[in-house]
Design an enzyme around this catalytic site. Sequence first.
Site, PDB file in Angstrom:
ATOM      1  N   ASN A  84       0.691  -1.268   0.002  1.00 33.52           N
ATOM      2  CA  ASN A  84       0.059  -0.145   0.026  1.00 33.52           C
ATOM      3  C   ASN A  84       0.937   1.150   0.017  1.00 33.52           C
ATOM      4  O   ASN A  84       1.765   1.281   0.748  1.00 33.52           O
ATOM      5  CB  ASN A  84      -0.795   0.153   1.356  1.00 33.52           C
ATOM      6  CG  ASN A  84      -1.794  -1.186   1.117  1.00 33.52           C
ATOM      7  OD1 ASN A  84      -2.403  -1.651   0.184  1.00 33.52           O
ATOM      8  ND2 ASN A  84      -1.931  -1.677   2.273  1.00 33.52           N
ATOM      9  N   GLY A 142      -3.903   3.457   1.071  1.00 33.36           N
ATOM     10  CA  GLY A 142      -4.239   2.722   2.456  1.00 33.36           C
ATOM     11  C   GLY A 142      -3.193   2.485   3.590  1.00 33.36           C
ATOM     12  O   GLY A 142      -2.910   1.698   4.340  1.00 33.36           O
ATOM     13  N   HIS A 162       6.762  -2.108   3.373  1.00 28.48           N
ATOM     14  CA  HIS A 162       6.236  -3.260   3.923  1.00 28.48           C
ATOM     15  C   HIS A 162       5.662  -3.932   2.821  1.00 28.48           C
ATOM     16  O   HIS A 162       4.657  -3.200   2.123  1.00 28.48           O
ATOM     17  CB  HIS A 162       5.662  -3.468   5.294  1.00 28.48           C
ATOM     18  CG  HIS A 162       4.467  -2.525   5.490  1.00 28.48           C
ATOM     19  ND1 HIS A 162       4.569  -1.187   5.629  1.00 28.48           N
ATOM     20  CD2 HIS A 162       3.097  -2.598   5.044  1.00 28.48           C
ATOM     21  CE1 HIS A 162       3.545  -0.698   5.455  1.00 28.48           C
ATOM     22  NE2 HIS A 162       2.501  -1.513   5.345  1.00 28.48           N
ATOM     23  N   LEU A 163       5.897  -5.052   2.554  1.00 22.72           N
ATOM     24  CA  LEU A 163       4.955  -6.107   1.435  1.00 22.72           C
ATOM     25  C   LEU A 163       4.260  -6.882   2.603  1.00 22.72           C
ATOM     26  O   LEU A 163       4.674  -7.733   3.297  1.00 22.72           O
ATOM     27  CB  LEU A 163       6.041  -6.943   0.588  1.00 22.72           C
ATOM     28  CG  LEU A 163       5.736  -7.646  -0.631  1.00 22.72           C
ATOM     29  CD1 LEU A 163       6.667  -7.788  -1.629  1.00 22.72           C
ATOM     30  CD2 LEU A 163       5.312  -9.067  -0.129  1.00 22.72           C
TER      31      LEU A 163
HETATM   32  P1  5GP Z   1      -0.608  -0.705   5.717  1.00 19.18           P
HETATM   33  O1  5GP Z   1      -1.725  -0.381   6.095  1.00 19.18           O
HETATM   34  O2  5GP Z   1       0.648   0.449   6.118  1.00 19.18           O
HETATM   35  O3  5GP Z   1      -0.210  -1.170   4.528  1.00 19.18           O
HETATM   36  O4  5GP Z   1      -0.083  -1.820   6.751  1.00 19.18           O
HETATM   37  C1  5GP Z   1       0.264  -1.660   8.045  1.00 19.18           C
HETATM   38  C2  5GP Z   1       0.106  -3.093   8.516  1.00 19.18           C
HETATM   39  O5  5GP Z   1       0.854  -3.032   9.938  1.00 19.18           O
HETATM   40  C3  5GP Z   1      -1.458  -3.252   9.067  1.00 19.18           C
HETATM   41  O6  5GP Z   1      -1.826  -4.644   8.401  1.00 19.18           O
HETATM   42  C4  5GP Z   1      -1.205  -3.469  10.643  1.00 19.18           C
HETATM   43  O7  5GP Z   1      -2.213  -4.452  11.104  1.00 19.18           O
HETATM   44  C5  5GP Z   1       0.285  -3.784  10.915  1.00 19.18           C
HETATM   45  N1  5GP Z   1       0.590  -3.571  12.123  1.00 19.18           N
HETATM   46  C6  5GP Z   1       0.538  -2.200  12.654  1.00 19.18           C
HETATM   47  N2  5GP Z   1       1.175  -2.034  13.922  1.00 19.18           N
HETATM   48  C7  5GP Z   1       1.621  -3.297  14.212  1.00 19.18           C
HETATM   49  C8  5GP Z   1       2.344  -3.745  15.206  1.00 19.18           C
HETATM   50  O8  5GP Z   1       2.831  -3.325  16.304  1.00 19.18           O
HETATM   51  N3  5GP Z   1       2.694  -5.189  15.058  1.00 19.18           N
HETATM   52  C9  5GP Z   1       2.493  -5.909  13.956  1.00 19.18           C
HETATM   53  N4  5GP Z   1       2.823  -7.159  13.863  1.00 19.18           N
HETATM   54  N5  5GP Z   1       1.665  -5.501  13.066  1.00 19.18           N
HETATM   55  C10 5GP Z   1       1.274  -4.188  13.021  1.00 19.18           C
END
Ligand code: 5GP
Length: 114
Positions: free
Chosen positions: A87, A93, A100-101
């Site tokens: 994202n 989003g 991150h992938l």
């Molecule tokens: P994005 O929305 O930026 O593509 O994805 C971020 C992801 O990181 C989300 O799916 C969310 O659940 C995950 N995430 C956020 N904080 C943490 C955390 O402290 N630990 C882990 N393992 N995942 C996290």
Amino acid sequence: MEDCLFCKIIKGEIPSNKVFEDEFTFAFRDINPAAPTHILVIPKTHISGLNDLNNENINIMTKLTSTAREICDTEGIESEGYRWVINSGEDGGQTVFHLHLHILGGRNLKWPPG
Ligand code: 5GP
Ligand code: ZN
């Protein structure tokens, strides 16, 4: 980067459910899984997202995808199928600004995404 959540996870300052680690990449289970298998693969160097990729650091994508391929194998989702997602920005989003992938698998994923 000091106040980056995922940099803290790499350093072990915030606990995570680690799946894989090598010199360049780190992978751990998403805290709020959107599928039975939901793993995040990240570079160990802080890159805030796709917009931060350039000719100097683009090789990290090979490392990320290589790690992701290995994980799909060890997680046993290769034959049934899976999805990789990155994202970017508000419309994409993105909520954490360390590249991150997402690896998603273990259920039938819908398309297009919401
Ligand atoms: P994005 O929305 O930026 O593509 O994805 C971020 C992801 O990181 C989300 O799916 C969310 O659940 C995950 N995430 C956020 N904080 C943490 C955390 O402290 N630990 C882990 N393992 N995942 C996290
Ligand atoms: Zn970071």
